[in-house]
Design an enzyme around this catalytic site. Sequence first.
Site, PDB file in Angstrom:
ATOM      1  CB  CYS A   1      -1.141  -0.068   1.286  1.00 31.34           C
ATOM      2  SG  CYS A   1      -2.303   1.125   0.793  1.00 31.34           S
TER       3      CYS A   1
ATOM      4  CG  LEU B   1      -4.643  -2.827  -2.018  1.00 30.59           C
ATOM      5  CD1 LEU B   1      -5.739  -3.241  -2.952  1.00 30.59           C
ATOM      6  CD2 LEU B   1      -3.347  -3.360  -2.507  1.00 30.59           C
ATOM      7  CB  CYS B   2      -5.125   1.326   3.055  1.00 36.13           C
ATOM      8  SG  CYS B   2      -4.098   2.205   1.661  1.00 36.13           S
ATOM      9  CB  THR B   3     -10.022   2.448   1.239  1.00 39.07           C
ATOM     10  OG1 THR B   3      -9.458   3.675   1.225  1.00 39.07           O
ATOM     11  CG2 THR B   3     -11.543   2.789   1.474  1.00 39.07           C
TER      12      THR B   3
END
Lengths: 187, 412
Positions: free
Chosen positions: A112, B184-186
């Site tokens: 990320c 991606l983190c969401t």
Amino acid sequence: MLNIWTMKRKQQQDDNAAAASGTKKKKVTAAQLRVQKDLSELSLPGTMETTFKDPDDLLNFELKIEPDEGMYKGGRFHFTFEISSEFPHQAPKVLCKEKIYHPNIDLQGKVCLNILREDWKPVLNLQAVIVGLQFLFLEPNASDPLNKEAAEDLRQNREGFKRNVRQAMGGGSIKAEHFDKVLITRV
Amino acid sequence: MLKQNQESCSLPPRMDRKEYRLLIEHRGAGGLGCEILKNLALSGFKDIHVIDMDTIDVSNLNRQFLFRASDVGNSKAEIAARFVEKRVKGVSITPHNCKIQDKDDVFYMQFSIVICGLDSIEARRWINSALVNLFDPEDEDSLKPLIDGGTEGFKGQARVVFPTLTSCLECQLDMHAPRTAVPLCTLATIPRQPEHCIEWAHIIAWENDKPFPALDNDDPEHITWLFQKALARAKEFNISGVTYSLTQGVVKNIIPAIASTNAIIAASCCNEAFKIATQSNPCLGFEENYMMYSGNDSIYTYTFKHEKKDDCPVCGNLARELAVDPNITLEEFIASLAERAEAQLKKPSITAEKTLYMQAPPQLEKLSRPNLVKKMGELVGNGDEIGVTDPSLGAVDFKYKMKFSRDFASTA
């Protein structure tokens, strides 16, 4: 007279077309040219190194990072870079090959990093991505997590998190999850 | 392309009497192709070719009016060609049931105008670069105007490109709103919308579980699996709105097509083709080249000039011909580049289809070093392109087309 010239031209064109269809001339793609440029301008510190399995394929390579400071010092991490023909309009695909304990890298190796997804812009280059990866090892970021448990751990107890990182890097387990050994063994 | 029927449309005489042959490239479920084909045939064009690799699906029938229920499963290009030929007297329509990428330069060379109703940026970039590369300054006929139409819901655009003369589709790439990428983190931590849950199932859950060897977007079983995963996740985060059809839409990136928007955009594209062919009125292209239409909030349209980009990787950086003796070594060739006035390179890296020589990173330099003593004729073919980059050039790169100044003595 004019007619003859027109015919002549037409004929030449047919000849050229026939020649062109016979042997397809190899062209240089925009992605290739850009990757070539980015790679030839890379300036990497001694802690990082690229490896190309096939020197004729600049679009797929591996990056090795050995952080010399921070919590991940002493580890050796490998990332695969996969660059599509849409580069630089599409960000490179980057995966960590080892299973590591890191708030911004999940157990499958997905990373990320904002510039690899929502903040990617074609003006960014491979150097920026590589510097970004290096930064993740110096400053793991708990507010933007991909591995939630690791982030929670970092937020609540920095010292405990550090210990867990060491343990995971040594090939140990954390909360029943087994991690790859990434510590460099000096011979 | 079309051939003009001057009697029936009483067009002003054209400067150029060449028959117009038009090519329509169509791809996708939107259905611009049907509209464009009908309009061209009715505007008097007589020689039209259509490329479409798709077959007719039952869901196309509501707006793709050239197809009937009995045509389902047949080639779109063939059925459309047959239908319009039957309906419009004297028009010849040649269908090509294949991908646009399957055709070569010789094929594209035969047309006067190319009109696209494509559904993807990739396909547009391909045809754009093919037509730019086709252009030969010595040959007037190699200049193929490209008319591109596109719609998305109530929005659409029509634009005209004169390859190498005006801004090309690659120059205009920044006009496409990028697909909103969700961090991606969401997805991994705090989804807020039903789409986030579906993307999570699509990107993360699928990879973890690998329920089938490879994801097939058209397999209902696969979509059902994703739907159920997404639904469970949505429940966990109290998000409503995950449905089977939304799952299908997100995974396949389906954009709703509205028949009337298609009609507006197709009509605009065909009017431009008509004006280019007849020279009856100024066409879109040289001054203003981009017409956008939005029906999202009442109606708004705006026509403007998108400037050509000098550093456009397709039309701003064409390969220059470079005479080279195939019997010199790569090292000698690199040295000769340094002496060329326009290049003046200090540390050039060179690739062709293969890597010839890279100055950095160190591992590549080492691997490519043995090439330095090889002859140019061993490394590249006559007519191949090479790409040259050099840190001293900043953002500029060079492409050269190798032209051997004499025969390559391979045994020498």
